[in-house]
Design an enzyme around this catalytic site. Sequence first.
Site, PDB file in Angstrom:
ATOM      1  N   GLY A  11       0.818  -1.212   0.000  1.00 12.13           N
ATOM      2  CA  GLY A  11       0.000   0.000   0.000  1.00 12.13           C
ATOM      3  C   GLY A  11       0.852   1.261   0.000  1.00 12.13           C
ATOM      4  O   GLY A  11       2.085   1.210  -0.031  1.00 12.13           O
ATOM      5  N   PHE A  12       0.172   2.361   0.051  1.00  8.23           N
ATOM      6  CA  PHE A  12       0.805   3.683   0.034  1.00  8.23           C
ATOM      7  C   PHE A  12       1.762   3.852   1.239  1.00  8.23           C
ATOM      8  O   PHE A  12       2.984   3.952   1.072  1.00  8.23           O
ATOM      9  CB  PHE A  12      -0.332   4.712   0.009  1.00  8.23           C
ATOM     10  CG  PHE A  12       0.016   6.109   0.382  1.00  8.23           C
ATOM     11  CD1 PHE A  12       1.091   6.772  -0.195  1.00  8.23           C
ATOM     12  CD2 PHE A  12      -0.775   6.796   1.304  1.00  8.23           C
ATOM     13  CE1 PHE A  12       1.388   8.087   0.150  1.00  8.23           C
ATOM     14  CE2 PHE A  12      -0.489   8.101   1.645  1.00  8.23           C
ATOM     15  CZ  PHE A  12       0.597   8.742   1.082  1.00  8.23           C
ATOM     16  N   ASP A  32       0.978  -8.685   2.054  1.00  7.91           N
ATOM     17  CA  ASP A  32      -0.159  -7.950   1.475  1.00  7.91           C
ATOM     18  C   ASP A  32      -0.938  -8.930   0.595  1.00  7.91           C
ATOM     19  O   ASP A  32      -0.349  -9.808  -0.020  1.00  7.91           O
ATOM     20  CB  ASP A  32       0.357  -6.791   0.607  1.00  7.91           C
ATOM     21  CG  ASP A  32      -0.656  -5.669   0.452  1.00  7.91           C
ATOM     22  OD1 ASP A  32      -0.392  -4.562   0.946  1.00  7.91           O
ATOM     23  OD2 ASP A  32      -1.723  -5.908  -0.172  1.00  7.91           O
ATOM     24  N   ASN A  33      -2.264  -8.763   0.535  1.00  9.02           N
ATOM     25  CA  ASN A  33      -3.045  -9.605  -0.399  1.00  9.02           C
ATOM     26  C   ASN A  33      -3.408  -8.824  -1.667  1.00  9.02           C
ATOM     27  O   ASN A  33      -4.148  -9.312  -2.498  1.00  9.02           O
ATOM     28  CB  ASN A  33      -4.315 -10.147   0.275  1.00  9.02           C
ATOM     29  CG  ASN A  33      -5.318  -9.056   0.583  1.00  9.02           C
ATOM     30  OD1 ASN A  33      -5.009  -7.871   0.466  1.00  9.02           O
ATOM     31  ND2 ASN A  33      -6.516  -9.441   0.977  1.00  9.02           N
ATOM     32  N   GLY A  37      -3.561  -2.646  -2.780  1.00 14.67           N
ATOM     33  CA  GLY A  37      -2.164  -2.222  -2.921  1.00 14.67           C
ATOM     34  C   GLY A  37      -1.674  -2.329  -4.360  1.00 14.67           C
ATOM     35  O   GLY A  37      -2.343  -2.891  -5.222  1.00 14.67           O
ATOM     36  N   SER A  76      -5.411  -2.734   5.603  1.00 10.96           N
ATOM     37  CA  SER A  76      -6.806  -2.301   5.746  1.00 10.96           C
ATOM     38  C   SER A  76      -7.247  -1.754   4.397  1.00 10.96           C
ATOM     39  O   SER A  76      -6.411  -1.372   3.586  1.00 10.96           O
ATOM     40  CB  SER A  76      -6.919  -1.173   6.782  1.00 10.96           C
ATOM     41  OG  SER A  76      -8.246  -0.689   6.872  1.00 10.96           O
ATOM     42  N   TYR A 146     -15.536   0.912   8.337  1.00 16.63           N
ATOM     43  CA  TYR A 146     -14.152   1.349   8.576  1.00 16.63           C
ATOM     44  C   TYR A 146     -13.979   1.824  10.016  1.00 16.63           C
ATOM     45  O   TYR A 146     -13.107   1.339  10.745  1.00 16.63           O
ATOM     46  CB  TYR A 146     -13.815   2.468   7.594  1.00 16.63           C
ATOM     47  CG  TYR A 146     -12.379   2.940   7.641  1.00 16.63           C
ATOM     48  CD1 TYR A 146     -11.322   2.085   7.345  1.00 16.63           C
ATOM     49  CD2 TYR A 146     -12.077   4.262   7.959  1.00 16.63           C
ATOM     50  CE1 TYR A 146      -9.999   2.532   7.371  1.00 16.63           C
ATOM     51  CE2 TYR A 146     -10.760   4.715   7.978  1.00 16.63           C
ATOM     52  CZ  TYR A 146      -9.719   3.852   7.678  1.00 16.63           C
ATOM     53  OH  TYR A 146      -8.423   4.297   7.703  1.00 16.63           O
ATOM     54  N   ARG A 187      -9.700   9.115  -2.998  1.00 17.97           N
ATOM     55  CA  ARG A 187      -9.482  10.144  -1.976  1.00 17.97           C
ATOM     56  C   ARG A 187      -9.251  11.483  -2.665  1.00 17.97           C
ATOM     57  O   ARG A 187      -8.918  11.552  -3.843  1.00 17.97           O
ATOM     58  CB  ARG A 187      -8.308   9.738  -1.063  1.00 17.97           C
ATOM     59  CG  ARG A 187      -8.728   8.656  -0.086  1.00 17.97           C
ATOM     60  CD  ARG A 187      -7.635   8.231   0.878  1.00 17.97           C
ATOM     61  NE  ARG A 187      -6.832   7.135   0.378  1.00 17.97           N
ATOM     62  CZ  ARG A 187      -5.965   6.437   1.106  1.00 17.97           C
ATOM     63  NH1 ARG A 187      -5.813   6.712   2.379  1.00 17.97           N
ATOM     64  NH2 ARG A 187      -5.253   5.451   0.577  1.00 17.97           N
TER      65      ARG A 187
END
Length: 310
Positions: A11-12, A32-33, A37, A76, A146, A187
């Site tokens: 991810g980021f 990571d899955n 990502g 997440s 969330y 975002r």
Amino acid sequence: MSRILVTGAAGFLGSFLCDRLLADGHEVIGMDNRVSGQIENLDDAFYHDQFSFYEHDVTEFIHIAGELDAVLHLASLASPVFYRDHPIKTLKVGALGTHKTLGLAKEKDATYLFTSTSEVYGDPEVNPQPESYRGNVDPYGPRSCYDESKRYGESLVRAYRDKHDLDVRVARIFNTYGPRMRLDDGRVIPNFMKQALTGKDLTVYGDGEQTRSFCYVSDMIDGLIALLESSVQEPVNIGNPDERTINGLADVILDVTESDSETTYEELPPQDPQVRRPDISKARSELNWEPEVTLREGLETSVEYFAQRL
Ligand code: NAD
Ligand code: UDP
């Protein structure tokens, strides 16, 4: 040197954290899955002989051979668009994923860091938000998958601290941006950057007078490392207190991209928080940390990445 597991590594934030830990001389295991990502975020890390990567869903049992000094749980869904698309996965990674990673940390006697969020404060009635504020979250609302997954995650971390004496850290992260965010992330900064750079209208939701406080990624990584290296077992806000309206953000983005785009106004998503700003007194006093990169500087540094990705 420590041996550290980072979940959400593709991810980021996870990928930048891996790079930083490798640069600091640690051995890093990324997991990571790839639900949200991008594996190319780890291009630099893969060059490093102290880095290894496992594609694995952290809601399933995690087996890591050998010792671990720290488990950093970042996995997440994180963007409102993604977590609205995957509400069950979001709840599972916050609940089951936090449980599995805590169990692993207990087994290895490792320090555990949980990346919580400003969303635990919901649509806050006090501004700025200190860590002592208990929040205004609708448990049945559209963002609850969330918010409640992170609130439950914090509670589970607290239980492992109390019951098993686990050495824990809880970072309440506020809006963070920079290179490596997905263009389709939804975002506000990736959306506005993409729109400004392609000459499309910037889509401001609602009247644009709602506020957020944006932290550049390098400051966030410094804050997370400072927290990890501290002995603070209580939640700590990490973010930039420079509060802006979304209209104000749009103006800065039009300026740094030198774009002629206009802004259009679209419907505000339900229960979109009206204000958000971290009180970072605790991070200042206990971690000796505060952000250094201004919004304009951070956006200027990010433009090249977004332009290339287009
Ligand atoms: P991101 O979506 O870029 O990264 C999250 C990563 O977790 C992704 O690579 C995704 O594939 C992975 N993941 C999700 N579910 C998984 C699972 N079950 N198993 C394994 N991997 C899984 O998000 P980010 O912005 O880097 O956020 C990182 C963390 O920081 C998240 O926990 C997020 O809630 C928190 N946070 C971020 C912000 C922000 O503004 N960026 C704000 C508050 C909190
Ligand atoms: N927003 C917007 N236009 C967009 C995307 C988001 O006006 O194209 C607004 C959104 O309604 C919210 C703020 O920008 O008020 C920040 O949204 P984001 O999805 O980045 O994260 P949030 O802080 O809501 O979790």
